[in-house]
Every structure is written in C-alpha cells, then in structure tokens.
Design an enzyme around this catalytic site. Sequence first.
Site, mmCIF file in Angstrom:
data_model
loop_
_atom_site.group_PDB
_atom_site.id
_atom_site.type_symbol
_atom_site.label_atom_id
_atom_site.label_comp_id
_atom_site.label_asym_id
_atom_site.label_seq_id
_atom_site.Cartn_x
_atom_site.Cartn_y
_atom_site.Cartn_z
ATOM 1 N N GLU A 132 -84.926 90.440 -36.691
ATOM 2 C CA GLU A 132 -84.651 91.874 -36.575
ATOM 3 C C GLU A 132 -85.597 92.655 -37.488
ATOM 4 O O GLU A 132 -85.757 92.338 -38.665
ATOM 5 C CB GLU A 132 -83.195 92.132 -36.951
ATOM 6 C CG GLU A 132 -82.746 93.566 -36.706
ATOM 7 C CD GLU A 132 -81.287 93.773 -37.070
ATOM 8 O OE1 GLU A 132 -80.901 94.922 -37.333
ATOM 9 O OE2 GLU A 132 -80.551 92.770 -37.099
ATOM 10 N N SER A 133 -86.208 93.685 -36.948
ATOM 11 C CA SER A 133 -87.246 94.429 -37.680
ATOM 12 C C SER A 133 -86.690 95.108 -38.927
ATOM 13 O O SER A 133 -87.360 95.160 -39.963
ATOM 14 C CB SER A 133 -87.894 95.478 -36.762
ATOM 15 O OG SER A 133 -86.904 96.399 -36.294
#
Length: 1391
Positions: free
Chosen positions: A600-601
């Site tokens: 997840e960024s």
Amino acid sequence: MAGASETFSDDDVKYDDTAVSRRRDPRLKELGVSCMLNTEVGAVLAVIRRPPDPTSQLLPPVHEDAATAHLLRSLKSLRSLIFHPDHADWRTVDPSVFLSPFLDVIQSDDVPAVATGVALSAVLKILRLDIFDERAPGGREAIHSVVSAVTNCRLERTDPASEDAVLMRILQVLTAVMRARASALLTDHAVCTVINTCFQVAQQSVHRIDLLQRSARHAMHELVQAVFAHLPEVKVAEGDDLGSDVEDDGPVTGYGARCMVDIFHFLCSLLNVGEMDDTIEGYGSISSDEDVQLFALVLINSAVELGGEGIGKHPKLLRIIQDDLFHHLIHYATRSGPLVLSMICSTVLNLYHFLRQGLRLQLEAFFHYVLLRIATGVNGIQLQEVAIEGIISFCRQPTFVIEMYVNYDCDPLRHNVFEEVGKLLCKTAFPVINPMTATQVQAFEGLVNVITTIADNVEIDRIPERDLYNIDVSEYQPFWIERCDGCDNPETWVEFVRTRKLKKKKIMIAANHYNRDEKKGLDFLNICHLVPTPPEPKSLAYFFRYTPGLDKIKIGDFLGDPDEFNIQVLKEFTETFDFSGVILDTALRTFLETFRLPGESQKIQRILEAFSEKFYEQQSSEIFVSKDAVFILCYSLIMLNTDQHNPQVKKKMTEEEFIRNNRAINGGMDLPREYLSELFHSISTHAITLFGQAGSPTELNSNQWADLIKRSRVVEPFVTCDFKHKLSREVFVAISGPSVSTLAAIFEHTDDEEILNECVEGLISIARIARYGLEDILDELLSCLCKFTTLLNPYATAEEMLFTFSNELKPRMATLALFTIANKFGESVRGSWKNTVDCLLKLKRLKLLPQSVIEPENAAASKSELVPHARSESGVIFPSSHQGSGTSRYVSGLIGRFSQFLSLESGAESMLNAGSEFENNLKIIQQCRIGNIFSESAKLPDESLQNLGRALIFAAAGKGQKFSTPVEEEETVGFCWDLISMIVSVNLHRFTSFWPPFHDCFAVVSQFPLFSPCPFAEKAIVALFKIAIKLFSDPPRLDKLPEELLFKSINLMWKLDKEILDTCFESIAESTAEILSMHPENIQTMLGWKTLLHLLSVTGRHPETFDQGVEVLVKLMSEGTNISRYNYPYCIEAAFGFAALKISPLEKSSEILDLMSESVNWIIQWHKSGFSDPGNANSSSSSSSAEEGHKTGASAGNLAANLFMKLAESFRKTSLVRREEIRNQAVAELRKCFAATEELEFPPANCLALFNLVIFAMVDDLHEKMLEYSRRENSEREMRSMENTLKEAMELLVEVYLRYLIPLSQNPGFRTFWLGVMRRMDTCMKADLGNGGEAGLLQEAVPALLKKMIVEMKEKEVLVQKEGDELWETTNIQIQWIAPSVKEELFPEEF
C-alpha cells in the site's frame, strides 16, 4: 678461498656468546673475530681480482676503474686495521668501520655476482656473531646501512644459478638482521622494507627453482615471527590511535606497532583475491591464487600466535582483525578448497584464544555463515569434513561451550550458536548407514567431547533443590540491550544469564504466536512481562527489530499502519539503526532487509518518511538540506530498482535519465552528480531486496558486514567464563534431546567396539549432567539402555536372551551402564525405574543375579567368591563411600574401557575362555552392584524412592510381567517384596514421606483386571511384618504415623484374600509374637494393637502356633505393664479367642479366663485414677486416634462401663462354648467381675445396658442352645450340661440384679426391665427338656430365685403394695403364671 667463503652457510657457524666467553679468554675471542674479518676481506678481494672465465659470455672482464679501485682500497684499509697493535676491542669500534667495505661491494654494479655473494656472506657472519649490538656506538646507523645495502643490492647480468645463490644469501642476511640484537634499533620503515624485500624475492622465485621459493617463504615466516614476537613488549602511548609506540615528535627509539600494523594489513591483503594492495607501502605485486592465500594464512597465524593478547592492546591492529581479516576469512572460507578452509579455521581458533573479547560479532558471523553452513554439506563432503573438524577444534577448548552459550544463546540479539553447533553435530553423527562414514564418526566424537566437557565442569558436589532452577519473570524490565553490572559476583551473574535465556525462549514463543495471530503474539508478550503494561512503543520496536523468525510481511504491515501507536513504534524502530557514515542506498538496503515493504502506497510513504528523518539526522556529509530531499530520493531509488531489475520492463532507465529525474529535489538545488551517479551504479549492479523473507540470509554481503562492524564498536564485550558459574545444566538443556537420541541410535546401530566405548562414556556423561534437575532426560537415557540390554524383548525366549547376553558385547555394556547410572545417579531417576526393575527381574529369571542383591551384608564375601581375579582398577562401579559424587576423578574410574572390563583379562586368558558362560555372566552382573541400588537407597530423594517402590509394587502385582510357571511367579513376587523390604528398612527415618504412595499403589494394583491376590498378598504380608519388626526394633519414637500407615497396609493385604491368614499363619504368628513379646512398649497406636492381637488370635487357631500365641498373650496379660485402656478391648478379644478354641487345653483356657477376670482390677484402677493409665509404660504415648476410637462409647456412658462391657461380652461369648467346664468358669468369672464393679459406680443407664447386652443375651443364648440340644437325638448329655450352665447364668442374673437393684429401680424403664427378668424366669421355668414331667434344675431353681428377688425388692421398698401400683400388680400377675407355688408366700394378702 673464494669457494670456501661461498660455502660458508648459516649452519656452519653457530656461536653462543655466553658459552664462548666462559670457555675462552676474551683476547682469544677478539683474535677470532679479527681472523674471521681477515678471511672475509681476503675472500672478497680474491673474487674481485679473479680473472674472468673465458668460456663465460655473461661475465665481462674486470678492469680496475675508479669504482673498483675504491672498493679495493676500502677492503685493504680494513685489512690494515685488523691486526694493528693499537686496534681497540671490536665491540667498541663503530660497526661501519668493518661493515662499510662489504656493504659497498654489495651495492656496487661493477663487481661480479660471486663477489656480491661473498660480501653478503661476510655480513651474515658479522650479524650472527653479534659483534655489535644496540649499545654499540654508531649501531643504529650501521644496522640501517645493512638494511639499505641488502635491500638495494645490485647484480650485474649473470647466470640464473649465481643469481639464485645471491638471492638465497640476501634472504639469510635479512633474517639475521631481524634476529640480531641491534634490530631493536630499526625504524618502522626499515622493518617494512626488510619484509617487502623478502616478499619480492618470494615473488621472483615463482618461476625459479623450488628451493629458492621455499627458502623465501621460510625467511618470510621467520621475519614475521621475529617482528611480532616483539609485540608484547611494545607499549601503547596514551591517546595514540594508530597503536604505534613511536610518537611523531619524540625521539626514534626503534620499530614498534606501526610497522606491525602495515605488515599485518599487507598480509590480510594477500587473502583478498584480485584486490590486494601492491605491497606494504605501495610497491610490488603478486598473483593471487590459493597457494598465496595459504602462505598468507600461515604468516597471519604466526603473527597472532606470537602477538597473542598483545594485539588487543593496539587498536589499529585489532581493527584490522575485526574488519579486514575477518571479512576476508568469512568471504573466502565458503569459496576456497579444503586446505584454505582448514587454515582459516586454525586462524580463527587462534584469534578466539587471544582476542575473543573484542571479536564477539565476528566470531558469531564466522560460525553462522561459514562453519555451520559448510558443515551441513552444501559445499561438498570434503569441505564438510574440514568444517566439522574446525567445529570440533573449538569444542575441545575448555571454555568454548559455556562461552558460546553465555555470549550468544543467552543474548536475545544473537544467534543460538552453541545450540546450532550441538544440533548440527547430532544431525551429522546420526547413523543412517552402517558402518558410519568418516564424517559421522568425526561429528560423533565432537558431540561426545562437548557432552564430556560439560559434565567434567559440573562443579556442584551436592544436588541443589529443584526450586533453584525455577526462575520466572514477574515484572517487565528492559532486557534487549541490558548488561550485567554484577559480573564479579557469580551468583548475580548466573541469575542474570538464566533470566536472560528464559526471556529469549519466551521471545521465540511469542514470535511463533505472532506469526500465526498478531493479537495472540502481543498478548503473550504482555502475559510474560516481555513488554510493559500498557505496552510502550520502544519495547515493541525492539521485538520487531531483533526477534529472528518473525514474519517480515506482518512486521511491515504493522509499521505502516496509520494508528498513532504504530507510528510511535515505527519511529522507535528506525532509532535502532545507525546510518552515520554510509551512503543512502546502503542505509536503505540495511533498513529494508529487516521487514517486507508493504504494497500500500500510504504505508510505504509513512515508512520511508521515518527512514528519511533518521538518515537526515545522521548524515555526515551535509549533502541533503532537508529530510524531504532524502524522502524523494528514496522513492526514486525504489523506482530505479524496479526499473533495473524487473524483467517485464523492457526499456531500462539510463544514468542520465535518473540524474535528470532528480533535479532540484534538494531544496530547489541539484544533488551532486557524482553522488547520484554512484547511487545509480550501485542500484543497477546490486538490487535492493524489497520483499525479504522470514529466514535469515545464507551469505554476508558488504552492507551487512559494514553494519556488523558498526555494531561491534558498541556491543557488549565477549564474556569469558571459567565454568564456575553453575550453568552446566542450562547449557546441556539446549542439546539434551538430540544428544540422547543420537547417542542411543549410534549405540544401537554400530558394532565398532571403539565407538561403543565412546558412546557409553557419552551416555554416562549425560547422566552426570541430568542429575541436576533433568530427570526426564535421565529417564529417557535409562529407557534406551534397558532396550539395548535385550532383556525386555517380549518375543525372545529365555534361552535366546541368555545366549545373546553371553555372546554379544553390546547387551553387556548396556546392562553395565544401566545399573552403573542407577547406582550413581539414582537420586534423579524417576519413571525409568520401571524398566530398570523389569531388567532386574529378567536377570533374576535367567538365574544371573547373585544372592548379594537381597543380602547386602554378604556382598563382599559373594564378590570374593565370584570374581577371584577382578582387580579394583578394572571395576566399573565404586561404592559412594570411596569416591566423591561430583568430581571428574571419580567419573574417570566410574566408566573406563568397557571392552577391557568385559574381557576381564586375567594373565593371558580372557574372561570368555576362563570359565563357563554362566560364571562369566555372573562376574559381569556382580560388577553392576545391583544390590547397592536398594541397600544405599537412603540417598534417594522422596520422589525417586517413591517411583522405585511403585515400580517394584507393580512388578510384584504382575503388571508387565509374563510368568512361565507358578513357581517362577512366586519367586519373582517374593524377590520384589524382598527388595521393597530392603529399601524400607534403610529408609525408616522418612517412612511417612514415601509409604502413603506405596499404600495407594496397593489399592491400585488390587483393582487390576487380572490381579490375583495369591502370591502377591502372601509375600506382601510376610515382607510387611519384616518391616514392622524393624520398625519396632528401633527406639520408641514420638511420631506414631509410621506405625499407623504400616498396619493399614497389613490389614489391606490380609483382607485382599483372608485365606492368606491360613497359608502364612506360621510366619504371621512368629512375627506378631516377636513384636508383642520383645517390643510391646513400642506399639503406640490402637490400629497396631488391634491388628497384632487380632492376627495373633487368628493364627493361633492352628495347633502349630497355638502354644506360641497363648504364651505371648499370657505373658502380656500377666505383666500388664503394656495394657492400657486403649488396647484393653483388643487384648480381651484375643484372650476370648484363645480361651474358646477347641484345641485349647482346659488348663490354658482356665488360665486365660482367670487373667480376664483379674483384668477388671485394671478397669477399676483406671477409673479411680481418672483414666491416666497409672503404672502403664505406654500410657504417655497414647495416640489421639485411639481416643477418637472411644468417642462413641464415651458418649453413651463412662469409659469404665465400656471397657467392662467388652470384658463381660467376652465372658458371655465364652459361656456358649461346647465344653461345660469352660462355660461354667466363664459364668463364674463374670460373677467375680460383677462383684468387683461396685467401685465403678455405674449409672442406671449403664446397668441396664449391661443386663441387656450381657446377662439377658447370655441367658437367652444359653436357653436357645439348651433347647437346640433337647431337640437333637442323643444329645441329652449336652442338654443337661447346657441346662446346668443356664442355671448358673440365672443365678448370676439374680445376683447382679439384686446388687444393682436400687440404681435399676431409679431408671424410668425399670418396669419394662423387670418384666424382661420375669419373662426369662418364665421361659426357663417352662422349658420342655423331655423330662417326662419330672422337674429339672431350672424348675427347681427358678422359684427360689424369684422368691429371693421379690423379698429383696420388698425389703428395699422397690416393690410396695399400694393402690394403683402397676409394678406390684404386674409382678403379682406374672408370679401366678411363672411360679404359683411361691405366690401365696410372696403375696399372702390375696388369699
């Protein structure tokens, strides 16, 4: 002459100045030096002047040019001084005077090679003779001029042989320079020059003769030894970081640590294939191959051996070893052949010896990445053998095992090095095929060595309490990087190490929980106090950072979570890194190796922001102006990494594109192009691992090594141990399971005698360790040995077992080892007593047990008979009285060479040929000293003793036993009970601690599905009485519980099968008689008296034991000193039993009845004295349980009434026997007793009870018996006899009635009682005895008795005529029915 000079080698002249000076006059010595110099000058001159060989094309003619003339003048000038009358002592002359002419020749280009060689020979002689030393004037300049001349030696073009000879001579001179006393004057640079010159010669010799190469390397070796032998004497100046003994501005006093640093650095560079430094100081080069590495390792080893601990005093040298040397050793150990690996192991072992305090992390890395990895066989069998041999070399060091455990296995941040080593040896040694391979044997020997080392250093002579091993963590304390401040206090230090190890174990359990369920893992940390309550970010950060085996995916997800607590943990997590002095990509690699970057960024952003902040704070070059610049570049590097190493990306980013993409990110400015370029090439060449796995890396990369070096500067020093910290038990626990399994498997599969011996010694060593709180391990070990004896094979017949035992070595060794361990370490044996007892019983059935097993007092005599040739030295087991319990000296005699013992060589004849198999087997079993297990069981703790007794009881009950015949069963059961009796006899002092479990076992075995009381109960009752006799033979004891417990068991046994009282009556009677006659004063419980008197009475029914029983009872009652109110009822009961017996002679029964009658006086005496048993020796020790036994009777009346009731009841029952004399005497004696009871002052209720339970019952029973005889045919005699007794009873009734008339009349139930008296009068009066209408004794006696009672009642106004008196009316009516003939006389008013 020249030839003579050339052949003057270093072996030709060896002078010892001290010895020569003692033997020679100093003037003669000076003369000798002068002659030597004169000879050498002449030799050089002769060679220079010698005309050239016309056949040689290499040697040009010698012309006396200016240079040559100068050399000749110099030599001649020296010659003129040699024998000059005014010449002073050579040692006081400037050495340059006699050295310069030769040195000029050496440096000249105009002289032939032969002249150079002769000049070098002359210098060599001067140096070896120590004509000058460090104190000589001009000595410093002279020794440096020698170095300069030799290292700059000029050779004209000549043949290879001559050149090799000169090079050989140069090597000799250089060696002599460093060996000379004046070498102390050399500078660091000069020493480096000498080493470098020697190395250059070694390099040049690569393509020359082999002798020159060997000589060059030998010289190099000697030079290194000479230099580093000086290291311990070198002192480090304070604040000198370089570790040199020479200050820059101070006076030059000679070489020191600086040159050694350069030399050692150069030697290390030789290991680095392809990247070696040119030379020590930048000149020369070599080709790198395995041969050079071996050469370098030999030199490094020499330097370490001679420098020793002195190396650690010089920081620069130590840093080279910590960094360069270990890096090369670890790197090339996995990439080289067996020879290099072997030398590397030797080098590391030497470093461990001298410098381990500064090499904690390096040693761990070497074991983890080199030895343990190679030893698994991944690099081939040859390297595996070398690695295992290297491990074993370490294990042979006395302190290695404990130091590995303390420094690594107990440190939460370190690998479990010792545990991994032990398990590796076990895994490698485990026998898969037979015979074992060389590698397996090697690993096996190493394992035994480790175990023996631990056992030999168990320093506790007395086994400590189990609680001392129990530690717990009751509250949270920071522990990840804690250090022990109390290392000087052994107790404090041991507690610290144990607690630390416990925490590490729990951390690993928590990691396992966390990998499966994060919440459970964190909860476990909290429960075990491994994190504070509530958890703090720092403690969890350390958990994620340092716990091995954690799922790196879960770590990354946790660190990237947006929760405030998770963010704090992330911050603390980054604080555990040190990024100072490293480039960005290196720091990023190190950071991302500890977890998996989430996908997840937003999580990635949070993690990289925390990293960027930490890196920015620790940057040293001030390249970045803000942490944002670091953050942006990190993202860029990750993208570059994906671009360069993702195969799906076809068009790769170029360097220019990368630099262009990162413009103006540093606060609006560009980062240095060189910096970005370096990052690009680093990422392109080596990918960043973004998705790390849970396992640890198998190789140590450069980034990890750099991080290790950083950590080594701040890590806790290596703790040295001397085995006085009482941790041997804890050390062995780490490898206990695999060790026992491996040794057991090897013992089972191998047939090699030598391996079997070592295996048994290893098992014995395990037993020595296991007695310290490792009972389960000892049980496992003994169970294995029981299996190897082959005695428990359920499918083998007795003949097969005996044949195997007699003809195979392994079963005998196992048997010997089994009982040796049981003898010496029985205090720690628990569940394995069962198998041990089963083996013992099997030996019993095979007729292999000597009688001394159950007769320990005869053991010595038995031994002398069975083993006439056995010597004490060859014995395997020594009695504990002869040896200490914890010393290695004892153990060396405990288990020697098993095969030697089992052969029992006597002269030239072995045991197997000396006698029959049976005799030989007996000799072996005799040496087992099996009887000592039981005769010396007093040393066993309660738990072990209880297990041993339980095993014997279960075996006696038949559990796990198979009997071929009833006789065999009876013998086995009896043998078991003999052993139980023996262990109880030697443990009577703690009877109450172990007997309750024994008694519970009796109850348990009685419930077995196939349990048979015979012969179990028969043998048990006999053995229990043996114990009882032993118990009562001791002086009286205050504790009554042992007696109570024992008689409970005795009662249980005879109640299992009451027939045993008949089958074992003689033994029981003899035992009870002995106790009652010899030790009655020691019987203290009601249960004891009751059981003994009851069994005495029961067994006395047999004619064989009757006289004995009567004699004991008569003696007991006649003396009376041991009769108390508590045992009185049981005594009376026993007396009744004997008196009523059919086999009892009339005089004996009469005597007993007299004694019973006289015993009423005791009751009266007790009553008068308030029941304090006056004059009774046993009264003071009456038990509380006895008092409770009379509680019910006391509540119904006083105690005297109850005792009298028991006596009267006995007479009542005796009055029913068949013999008239006994019946009548019983009634008469009862009359006497009642006559003596006035002093007892019975209350009305007791009087009624006496009538109801005794007199009425006696009359009723006699009447019933009389009627029964009357209805039988041919029983008139018995009927008349019974009638006579009934008449006596009726008279007794009347007499007693009249004696107690007043108290009886005061009772509310008197009317009913009086009706009962009259009813019995009526019954006797109307008894139909078939007399044909004639009046019998009763019909004649009853009226008179009635008249007597009524008259007395009237006189005492109990019976008074008055209106409405029910008693008067009732009596009147009853008299009319019973005896009308006396009614008119008694009630005249009615007529």
